[in-house]
Design a protein around this motif. Structure first.
Motif, PDB file in Angstrom:
ATOM      1  N   ASP A   1      12.819  -2.604   2.737  1.00 35.11           N
ATOM      2  CA  ASP A   1      13.587  -1.908   3.760  1.00 35.11           C
ATOM      3  C   ASP A   1      13.898  -0.458   3.386  1.00 35.11           C
ATOM      4  OD1 ASP A   1      13.688  -4.253   5.263  1.00 35.11           O
ATOM      5  OD2 ASP A   1      15.443  -4.957   4.157  1.00 35.11           O
ATOM      6  N   ALA A   2      13.615  -0.097   2.119  1.00 38.96           N
ATOM      7  CA  ALA A   2      13.952   1.256   1.667  1.00 38.96           C
ATOM      8  C   ALA A   2      12.944   2.273   2.168  1.00 38.96           C
ATOM      9  CB  ALA A   2      14.025   1.289   0.136  1.00 38.96           C
ATOM     10  N   ARG A   3      13.326   3.558   2.082  1.00 36.32           N
ATOM     11  CA  ARG A   3      12.481   4.647   2.562  1.00 36.32           C
ATOM     12  C   ARG A   3      11.528   5.091   1.453  1.00 36.32           C
ATOM     13  NH1 ARG A   3      15.149  10.341   4.223  1.00 36.32           N
ATOM     14  NH2 ARG A   3      15.516  10.286   1.981  1.00 36.32           N
ATOM     15  N   VAL A   4      10.261   5.300   1.813  1.00 33.86           N
ATOM     16  CA  VAL A   4       9.278   5.812   0.872  1.00 33.86           C
ATOM     17  C   VAL A   4       9.516   7.310   0.666  1.00 33.86           C
ATOM     18  CG1 VAL A   4       6.822   6.181   0.424  1.00 33.86           C
ATOM     19  CG2 VAL A   4       7.584   4.087   1.552  1.00 33.86           C
ATOM     20  N   VAL A   5       9.507   7.739  -0.625  1.00 33.82           N
ATOM     21  CA  VAL A   5       9.760   9.140  -0.946  1.00 33.82           C
ATOM     22  C   VAL A   5       8.615   9.658  -1.803  1.00 33.82           C
ATOM     23  CG1 VAL A   5      12.264   8.895  -0.800  1.00 33.82           C
ATOM     24  CG2 VAL A   5      11.119   8.509  -2.980  1.00 33.82           C
ATOM     25  N   ASN A   6       8.518  10.982  -1.919  1.00 33.00           N
ATOM     26  CA  ASN A   6       7.482  11.595  -2.738  1.00 33.00           C
ATOM     27  C   ASN A   6       7.856  11.471  -4.223  1.00 33.00           C
ATOM     28  OD1 ASN A   6       5.959  12.369  -0.551  1.00 33.00           O
ATOM     29  ND2 ASN A   6       7.057  14.321  -0.311  1.00 33.00           N
TER      30      ASN A   6
ATOM     31  N   GLN B   1       0.822  -1.206   0.000  1.00 28.70           N
ATOM     32  CA  GLN B   1       0.000   0.000   0.000  1.00 28.70           C
ATOM     33  C   GLN B   1       0.857   1.257   0.000  1.00 28.70           C
ATOM     34  OE1 GLN B   1      -0.102  -2.809   1.913  1.00 28.70           O
ATOM     35  NE2 GLN B   1      -1.789  -2.651   3.372  1.00 28.70           N
ATOM     36  N   ASP B   2       2.113   1.125   0.447  1.00 30.79           N
ATOM     37  CA  ASP B   2       3.006   2.277   0.512  1.00 30.79           C
ATOM     38  C   ASP B   2       3.397   2.789  -0.873  1.00 30.79           C
ATOM     39  OD1 ASP B   2       4.325  -0.163   0.187  1.00 30.79           O
ATOM     40  OD2 ASP B   2       6.213   0.624   0.970  1.00 30.79           O
ATOM     41  N   THR B   3       3.106   1.998  -1.924  1.00 30.43           N
ATOM     42  CA  THR B   3       3.508   2.425  -3.270  1.00 30.43           C
ATOM     43  C   THR B   3       2.326   2.908  -4.110  1.00 30.43           C
ATOM     44  OG1 THR B   3       3.306   0.165  -4.170  1.00 30.43           O
ATOM     45  CG2 THR B   3       5.441   0.808  -3.253  1.00 30.43           C
ATOM     46  N   LEU B   4       1.186   3.154  -3.485  1.00 36.66           N
ATOM     47  CA  LEU B   4       0.000   3.582  -4.237  1.00 36.66           C
ATOM     48  C   LEU B   4       0.261   4.828  -5.082  1.00 36.66           C
ATOM     49  CD1 LEU B   4      -3.003   2.951  -1.822  1.00 36.66           C
ATOM     50  CD2 LEU B   4      -3.003   2.475  -4.282  1.00 36.66           C
ATOM     51  N   PHE B   5       1.045   5.757  -4.560  1.00 34.28           N
ATOM     52  CA  PHE B   5       1.323   6.982  -5.317  1.00 34.28           C
ATOM     53  C   PHE B   5       2.142   6.702  -6.573  1.00 34.28           C
ATOM     54  CE2 PHE B   5       0.172   8.948  -1.269  1.00 34.28           C
ATOM     55  CZ  PHE B   5      -0.562  10.052  -1.682  1.00 34.28           C
TER      56      PHE B   5
ATOM     57  N   TYR C   1      -0.110 -11.370 -18.623  1.00 30.88           N
ATOM     58  CA  TYR C   1       0.715 -11.710 -17.465  1.00 30.88           C
ATOM     59  C   TYR C   1      -0.045 -11.567 -16.146  1.00 30.88           C
ATOM     60  CZ  TYR C   1       1.979  -6.776 -16.237  1.00 30.88           C
ATOM     61  OH  TYR C   1       1.985  -5.461 -15.841  1.00 30.88           O
ATOM     62  N   VAL C   2      -1.268 -11.044 -16.216  1.00 28.98           N
ATOM     63  CA  VAL C   2      -2.155 -11.001 -15.053  1.00 28.98           C
ATOM     64  C   VAL C   2      -3.169 -12.139 -15.202  1.00 28.98           C
ATOM     65  CG1 VAL C   2      -3.859  -9.659 -13.786  1.00 28.98           C
ATOM     66  CG2 VAL C   2      -1.866  -8.531 -14.778  1.00 28.98           C
ATOM     67  N   LEU C   3      -3.286 -12.973 -14.171  1.00 32.35           N
ATOM     68  CA  LEU C   3      -4.155 -14.143 -14.211  1.00 32.35           C
ATOM     69  C   LEU C   3      -5.425 -13.906 -13.410  1.00 32.35           C
ATOM     70  CD1 LEU C   3      -1.522 -16.989 -13.679  1.00 32.35           C
ATOM     71  CD2 LEU C   3      -2.335 -16.005 -15.829  1.00 32.35           C
ATOM     72  N   MET C   4      -6.548 -14.377 -13.934  1.00 33.61           N
ATOM     73  CA  MET C   4      -7.822 -14.206 -13.249  1.00 33.61           C
ATOM     74  C   MET C   4      -7.863 -15.008 -11.964  1.00 33.61           C
ATOM     75  SD  MET C   4     -10.480 -12.411 -13.617  1.00 33.61           S
ATOM     76  CE  MET C   4     -11.281 -12.212 -12.038  1.00 33.61           C
ATOM     77  N   GLY C   5      -7.124 -16.106 -11.910  1.00 30.67           N
ATOM     78  CA  GLY C   5      -7.169 -16.958 -10.731  1.00 30.67           C
ATOM     79  C   GLY C   5      -6.267 -16.508  -9.598  1.00 30.67           C
ATOM     80  N   TYR C   6      -5.560 -15.404  -9.777  1.00 33.00           N
ATOM     81  CA  TYR C   6      -4.648 -14.917  -8.740  1.00 33.00           C
ATOM     82  C   TYR C   6      -5.138 -13.575  -8.230  1.00 33.00           C
ATOM     83  CZ  TYR C   6      -0.451 -13.462  -6.285  1.00 33.00           C
ATOM     84  OH  TYR C   6       0.425 -13.048  -5.306  1.00 33.00           O
ATOM     85  N   GLY C   7      -5.333 -13.460  -6.924  1.00 33.59           N
ATOM     86  CA  GLY C   7      -5.820 -12.219  -6.345  1.00 33.59           C
ATOM     87  C   GLY C   7      -7.201 -11.880  -6.871  1.00 33.59           C
ATOM     88  N   THR C   8      -7.366 -10.651  -7.340  1.00 32.63           N
ATOM     89  CA  THR C   8      -8.658 -10.210  -7.884  1.00 32.63           C
ATOM     90  C   THR C   8      -8.675 -10.228  -9.403  1.00 32.63           C
ATOM     91  OG1 THR C   8      -8.002  -7.882  -7.939  1.00 32.63           O
ATOM     92  CG2 THR C   8      -8.975  -8.700  -5.877  1.00 32.63           C
ATOM     93  N   GLY C   9      -7.580 -10.667 -10.022  1.00 29.95           N
ATOM     94  CA  GLY C   9      -7.514 -10.637 -11.485  1.00 29.95           C
ATOM     95  C   GLY C   9      -7.214  -9.254 -12.017  1.00 29.95           C
ATOM     96  N   ALA C  10      -6.765  -8.355 -11.136  1.00 34.94           N
ATOM     97  CA  ALA C  10      -6.435  -6.984 -11.538  1.00 34.94           C
ATOM     98  C   ALA C  10      -5.277  -6.492 -10.676  1.00 34.94           C
ATOM     99  CB  ALA C  10      -7.639  -6.063 -11.368  1.00 34.94           C
ATOM    100  N   ILE C  11      -4.426  -5.656 -11.249  1.00 33.31           N
ATOM    101  CA  ILE C  11      -3.317  -5.101 -10.485  1.00 33.31           C
ATOM    102  C   ILE C  11      -3.230  -3.596 -10.694  1.00 33.31           C
ATOM    103  CG2 ILE C  11      -1.951  -7.228 -10.662  1.00 33.31           C
ATOM    104  CD1 ILE C  11      -0.164  -5.639 -12.709  1.00 33.31           C
ATOM    105  N   MET C  12      -2.727  -2.918  -9.671  1.00 34.27           N
ATOM    106  CA  MET C  12      -2.274  -1.543  -9.860  1.00 34.27           C
ATOM    107  C   MET C  12      -0.795  -1.670 -10.216  1.00 34.27           C
ATOM    108  SD  MET C  12      -1.799  -0.042  -6.014  1.00 34.27           S
ATOM    109  CE  MET C  12      -0.279  -0.409  -5.095  1.00 34.27           C
ATOM    110  N   ALA C  13      -0.399  -1.079 -11.324  1.00 30.75           N
ATOM    111  CA  ALA C  13       0.965  -1.247 -11.804  1.00 30.75           C
ATOM    112  C   ALA C  13       1.850  -0.124 -11.285  1.00 30.75           C
ATOM    113  CB  ALA C  13       0.991  -1.279 -13.325  1.00 30.75           C
ATOM    114  N   VAL C  14       2.896  -0.525 -10.562  1.00 33.13           N
ATOM    115  CA  VAL C  14       3.879   0.426 -10.045  1.00 33.13           C
ATOM    116  C   VAL C  14       5.202   0.084 -10.739  1.00 33.13           C
ATOM    117  CG1 VAL C  14       4.942   1.407  -7.978  1.00 33.13           C
ATOM    118  CG2 VAL C  14       2.641   0.431  -7.850  1.00 33.13           C
TER     119      VAL C  14
END
Length: 475
Positions: A470-475, A322-326, A414-427
């Motif tokens: 382990d890295a620091r989240v930055v803006n 969740q820390d990478t949503l931005f 490369y996104v599979l319907m059977g894994y998670g929700t079948g959707a990804i936020m791409a970071v």
């Protein structure tokens, strides 16, 4: 020595060890072991009762993988495993254990069916003949099996119990408060009494029989649903991922395999995944095997995040970061995702880059063509790290819930319907597969985790993504 003297020496050497002598000795001992019940594991009572002294010995149960009696007999891979377990079983007997070591036959399935198709022989006839042949071969190997306990999965006395087990699972739900499975009737009682609310809040008595069945289907440990599967028309059946080659063909018969959405029985393993993980600790298994099981269960801690998308509602993703949503600059749906058809517009949005369209005139054409292409690939092929990333823009945009930024929505195999929700936020700055996709489709990348390896904070200068918890989240 002369030729005559050599022949005479052979005639006066009755104890010379030859292949014929070895076969004779082994066959006589195998007859003796069968007659004396050397490898039989006695029960305390009943038809399989035996020597009380042996019954009182410490018990050891050793099970091998059942062979498939497909009509060709054993191959070298069978004794490779069976000899190892046989050695262990013999050691246990010699150290005072009452050892139950037997072997059955996995007689249902594709091998028997395909042999019947190829030869025109009824599956039961060919299967029973194959089992007789395998039993003779196993006996010649001298393996220490208790033959009285051998089973075949085609025997009604065997599969009536597998059917009984399925009915018990179907008529059960997992009670998280009790941390165990309970009869479905106890759940019905909760709905009837009002101690548990129905999904839409209506009283249980106000629901029709069909509606009640649908509600209970959301709790049963065995349930039917439409799910994407590996469908092989040539075999007329659904295949597991392990039965599909990297080329998207069936391992048996080399038939084409396609992705299709079919009605399937499923096990609600997620309901008791935590219990599975906890109980692994009590098993006397090698740690490496338990690690494989934990990885197979695949429990992840994270959050579900909704990305609003037009009138279709929202695309829900599961993320452990969740820390990478931005840093989410686009989204990807599995080609089979139910929302795809709802979000595709009639025309391409103004300014859509050509590389996003796949050369198609409309989003519907692009999505339809890509879905057809993805359906011909196996999950193994789709997940291959080395393959080039492919996909197409759906024509829709979602809204990043933390930044308010509009992000394009793609479909990609490369996104599979059977894994998670079948959707990804791409970071893309912090995931290798997203990074490769972003490079291929000229998508923006935003660094939100400070690199600790000396690289700059501009992903355009990178050769690959940077990811570290382990890295620091930055803006």
């Amino acid at each position: 020595m002369s030729e005559t003297n050599s022949a005479a020496a052979e005639q006066t050497a009755p104890h010379r060890y030859t292949a014929a002598m070895a076969a004779d000795i082994e066959a006589r001992w195998q007859d003796f072991w069968d007659a004396e019940g050397t490898y039989e594991a006695p029960n305390p009572t009943g038809d399989l009762a035996g020597d009380p002294a042996r019954v009182a010995e410490p018990k050891k149960f050793i099970m091998d993988m059942f062979p498939y009696p497909s009509g060709t007999g054993l191959h070298v891979g069978h004794p490779l495993g069976y000899i190892a377990t046989d050695v262990f079983a013999r050691h246990q007997r010699m150290t005072g254990h009452n050892v139950l070591h037997t072997l059955g036959f996995d007689a249902f399935g594709l091998p028997a069916e395909q042999h019947a198709v190829a030869t025109g022989t009824h599956p039961r006839v060919s299967t029973e003949a194959a089992m007789d042949n395998m039993k003779a071969q196993l006996r010649r190997l001298g393996l220490g099996h208790d033959k009285r306990r051998s089973v075949a999965t085609i025997d009604p006395d065997y599969y009536k119990w597998t059917q009984w087990i399925f009915v018990q699972i179907f008529n059960s739900w997992y009670d998280k408060d009790a941390d165990k499975a309970r009869p479905i009737d106890t759940l019905v009682a909760q709905f009837e009494s009002g101690s548990r609310d129905t999904p839409d809040g209506r009283p249980w008595s106000a629901l029709s029989a069909v509606e009640r069945a649908d509600v209970l289907g959301g709790y049963r440990l065995a349930y039917a649903s439409d799910a994407p599967v590996n469908w092989s028309p040539g075999l007329g059946t659904v295949l597991a991922n392990e039965e599909v080659t990297a080329d998207g063909r069936s391992e048996r018969g080399n038939f084409p395999v396609f992705k299709a959405k079919l009605r399937q029985w499923n096990m609600r393993i997620t309901a008791y995944a935590d219990r599975l993980l906890t109980d692994l600790d009590a098993l006397d298994w090698p740690e490496a095997i338990k690690l494989q099981q934990r990885n197979w269960i695949g429990r992840s801690e994270g959050a579900r995040v909704d990305f609003p998308v037009g009138d279709a509602g929202a695309i829900t993703v599961f993320t452990t970061r969740q820390d990478t949503l931005f840093g989410a600059t686009y989204m990807v749906l599995a080609p089979e995702h139910d929302l795809v058809e709802e979000i595709v517009p009639a025309v391409w949005p103004e300014g859509t880059p050509d590389v996003w369209t796949g050369g198609h005139a409309t989003p519907a054409d692009a999505v339809g063509a890509y879905r057809k292409q993805a359906a011909s690939k196996s999950d193994v092929e789709r997940q291959a790290e080395a393959k080039d990333k492919t996909g197409v823009f759906t024509g829709a945009f979602a809204t990043n819930p933390v930044s308010g930024e509009r992000v394009p929505v793609f479909i990609a195999d490369y996104v599979l319907m059977g894994y998670g929700t079948g959707a990804i936020m791409a970071v893309p700055a912090h995931d290798s597969r997203d990074f490769a996709f972003a490079r291929a489709f000229e998508l923006p990348m935003r660094c939100v985790v400070e690199p600790s390896d000396g690289r700059s904070t501009d992903p355009a200068e990178w050769d690959d993504a940077f990811d570290s918890y382990d890295a620091r989240v930055v803006n």
